[in-house]
Motif scaffolding. Structure first.
Motif, PDB file in Angstrom:
ATOM      1  N   THR A 225      20.211 102.590  80.567  1.00 11.17           N
ATOM      2  CA  THR A 225      20.367 102.587  79.111  1.00 11.17           C
ATOM      3  C   THR A 225      19.677 103.786  78.473  1.00 11.17           C
ATOM      4  O   THR A 225      20.256 104.498  77.645  1.00 11.17           O
ATOM      5  N   ILE A 226      18.435 104.030  78.871  1.00 10.01           N
ATOM      6  CA  ILE A 226      17.654 105.120  78.266  1.00 10.01           C
ATOM      7  C   ILE A 226      18.141 106.479  78.753  1.00 10.01           C
ATOM      8  O   ILE A 226      18.253 107.435  77.971  1.00 10.01           O
ATOM      9  N   GLN A 227      18.436 106.577  80.017  1.00  9.33           N
ATOM     10  CA  GLN A 227      18.972 107.845  80.518  1.00  9.33           C
ATOM     11  C   GLN A 227      20.290 108.187  79.817  1.00  9.33           C
ATOM     12  O   GLN A 227      20.549 109.338  79.464  1.00  9.33           O
ATOM     13  N   GLY A 228      21.104 107.174  79.606  1.00  8.61           N
ATOM     14  CA  GLY A 228      22.400 107.395  78.956  1.00  8.61           C
ATOM     15  C   GLY A 228      22.249 107.816  77.504  1.00  8.61           C
ATOM     16  O   GLY A 228      22.919 108.752  77.044  1.00  8.61           O
ATOM     17  N   ILE A 229      21.358 107.145  76.762  1.00  9.41           N
ATOM     18  CA  ILE A 229      21.207 107.479  75.347  1.00  9.41           C
ATOM     19  C   ILE A 229      20.606 108.873  75.187  1.00  9.41           C
ATOM     20  O   ILE A 229      20.944 109.609  74.243  1.00  9.41           O
ATOM     21  N   ARG A 230      19.763 109.287  76.113  1.00  8.62           N
ATOM     22  CA  ARG A 230      19.190 110.637  76.026  1.00  8.62           C
ATOM     23  C   ARG A 230      20.237 111.705  76.368  1.00  8.62           C
ATOM     24  O   ARG A 230      20.184 112.815  75.836  1.00  8.62           O
ATOM     25  N   ARG A 231      21.173 111.387  77.250  1.00  6.38           N
ATOM     26  CA  ARG A 231      22.259 112.338  77.530  1.00  6.38           C
ATOM     27  C   ARG A 231      23.170 112.487  76.317  1.00  6.38           C
ATOM     28  O   ARG A 231      23.586 113.601  75.960  1.00  6.38           O
ATOM     29  N   ALA A 232      23.479 111.367  75.682  1.00 10.80           N
ATOM     30  CA  ALA A 232      24.410 111.400  74.545  1.00 10.80           C
ATOM     31  C   ALA A 232      23.762 111.992  73.295  1.00 10.80           C
ATOM     32  O   ALA A 232      24.444 112.607  72.467  1.00 10.80           O
ATOM     33  N   TYR A 233      22.448 111.808  73.173  1.00  9.10           N
ATOM     34  CA  TYR A 233      21.716 112.279  72.004  1.00  9.10           C
ATOM     35  C   TYR A 233      20.487 113.054  72.486  1.00  9.10           C
ATOM     36  O   TYR A 233      19.360 112.547  72.447  1.00  9.10           O
ATOM     37  N   PRO A 234      20.680 114.292  72.933  1.00  7.27           N
ATOM     38  CA  PRO A 234      19.622 115.023  73.639  1.00  7.27           C
ATOM     39  C   PRO A 234      18.418 115.387  72.788  1.00  7.27           C
ATOM     40  O   PRO A 234      17.361 115.708  73.351  1.00  7.27           O
ATOM     41  N   ASP A 235      18.543 115.326  71.457  1.00  8.39           N
ATOM     42  CA  ASP A 235      17.403 115.692  70.611  1.00  8.39           C
ATOM     43  C   ASP A 235      16.593 114.488  70.142  1.00  8.39           C
ATOM     44  O   ASP A 235      15.758 114.611  69.226  1.00  8.39           O
TER      45      ASP A 235
END
Length: 441
Positions: A225-235
């Motif tokens: 979940t966290i890895q995915g959200i950081r990929r989609a929203y890198p900032d």
């Protein structure tokens, strides 16, 4: 030395603040700094604890954004000047929001694209409970905080020289009277004190509610979940994201101590509210439907974040038309009691802090012997600003929700012009960078 003598003359003057949320605690700071004795009445039995390190933060607590002026004011209350180092208490309890970004999502194609990006935003992100605890723990000794005291009524003396407040002590059921020179209504958007003076003034339902949640991922930082959200929203960690889809939008940003804060605005008829609150806990069926809808509307990574968040809750979104005045005799409104607003421009907490700061400076400048003049100045400084900001926030909310406005078509991200998109940015809020002269004279 002259200012010190003035403060000595002020001692013995008492302000009664109704409401112990951030607006009330801010007033306690500002008025005590001006030399007043302050009594705060709060119906809750005790204050919320800081969420730092807590796996289960308050289920109805959530994130907020502080503008640079609010940060400067809070730093002054904490006794650290401008707080220009990372070790300042407020900076240690918040993280930067240096970017304001609006994006659009195509739910069918599962793609998103950037509409606007402002890399000079310069806000700070905080959890409500963390900011409240920081302010509460730094009050001056001349502030008395009365927990478990439910405001019942007030009476202004015939000579307008004092005000008497009746409050119920919830633990014992007894009624107590507190006499002061000034009553400060910091009792929120459903203010009973405001209602006394304006019995026909009603809140305006915005046409939508907001699902809200905070996911603590301290123990699951490497989860999909966290890895995915950081990929989609890198900032994330420095960016305030607004994600816009047809007739809905979502807000996403990171909080200190590995927490993700999100809001999702959903157009719907006005819900039936229970009690004196605009916050609702929801049943399992409603949460299940919300999660199913998220899968069809948002990017998979954002939908998964929502699905992984325990105990999401719902705020019904209200504001009200701007008031014509902010005080009557020796009773003054601050915060959401003075200007209920929709949250789209991050104004509620910032307006509350600035209300308190301006009120404190006006009282310090004018002195308690000229209370009416001080309250007149407070009103003249704040009323034009908050009126325009409330109406601007209302407009931005309707644009992002795809609702009608008299001067433009409903917002369509696929067809929007550059000018249409620019209107979404936070920096277009009226008085966005304005600093009232009274604060620093």
């Amino acid at each position: 030395r002259e200012r010190e003598r003035e403060r000595e003359r002020e001692m013995g003057k008492k302000a009664i603040v109704v409401g112990g949320s951030i607006a009330g605690v801010s007033c306690a700071h500002a008025l005590s700094a001006a030399g007043w004795e302050v009594v705060v009445l709060e119906k809750s039995s005790s204050g919320p604890t800081t969420t730092t390190g807590s796996p289960n933060p308050s289920p109805t607590g959530a994130g907020l954004g502080l503008d640079p002026l609010s940060c400067k004011i809070v730093h002054s209350w904490l006794g650290v000047g401008d707080g220009d180092t990372d070790s300042a208490p407020l900076f240690k309890a918040t993280i930067p929001l240096s970017i304001d970004q609006n994006e659009a999502t195509d739910g069918e194609k599962k793609i998103s694209w950037t509409l606007t990006r402002d890399e000079e935003f310069n806000f700070r992100a905080a959890h409500w409970a963390d900011l409240h605890a920081l302010l509460l723990g730094s009050l001056l000794p001349r502030v008395t905080f009365l927990w478990g005291h439910y405001f019942m009524s007030f009476h202004i003396a015939d000579d307008k020289a004092s005000v008497t407040v009746n409050a119920k002590v919830l633990q014992t059921g007894e009624t107590v009277q507190i006499v002061g020179d000034l009553l400060v209504a910091a009792d929120g958007c459903l203010s009973s004190i405001r209602q006394t003076f304006l019995p026909h003034h009603k809140l305006r339902y915005a046409g939508y509610c907001a699902w809200r949640g905070v996911l603590n991922f301290a123990e699951n930082e490497d989860s999909g979940t966290i890895q995915g959200i950081r990929r989609a929203y890198p900032d994330l960690g420095r960016c305030l994201y607004f994600e816009i889809s047809p007739q809905t939008h979502c807000v996403l940003y990171e909080l200190l101590n590995k927490r993700m804060n999100w809001l999702w605005y959903v157009n719907q008829p006005e819900p039936e509210m229970k009690g004196n609150s605009v916050t609702m806990k929801v049943n399992k069926d409603s949460i299940k439907k919300m999660k199913e809808d998220a899968e069809s509307i948002w990017l998979p990574e954002l939908a998964q974040l929502m699905k992984s968040t325990p105990e999401p809750f719902v705020n019904a979104i209200y504001d009200s038309d701007p008031l014509d005045q902010l005080f009557w005799d020796n009773v003054v409104l601050v915060g959401d009691a003075a200007h209920p607003t929709t949250p789209h421009c991050l104004r509620s907490t910032n307006m509350s802090i600035l209300d308190a700061a301006v009120l404190g400076k006006c009282l310090e400048k004018r002195g308690s012997e000229d209370l009416k003049s001080a309250l007149n100045e407070y009103q003249s400084v704040r009323l034009p600003v908050v009126a325009k900001q409330v109406l601007h926030a209302r407009r931005v909310g309707r644009i992002k929700q795809g609702l009608s406005l008299p001067d433009r078509e409903p917002f369509n991200a696929k067809k929007a012009s550059v000018e249409d998109c620019c209107e979404l940015q936070q920096k277009n809020v009226p008085f966005f960078s304005h600093i009232p002269d009274v604060l620093f004279k």
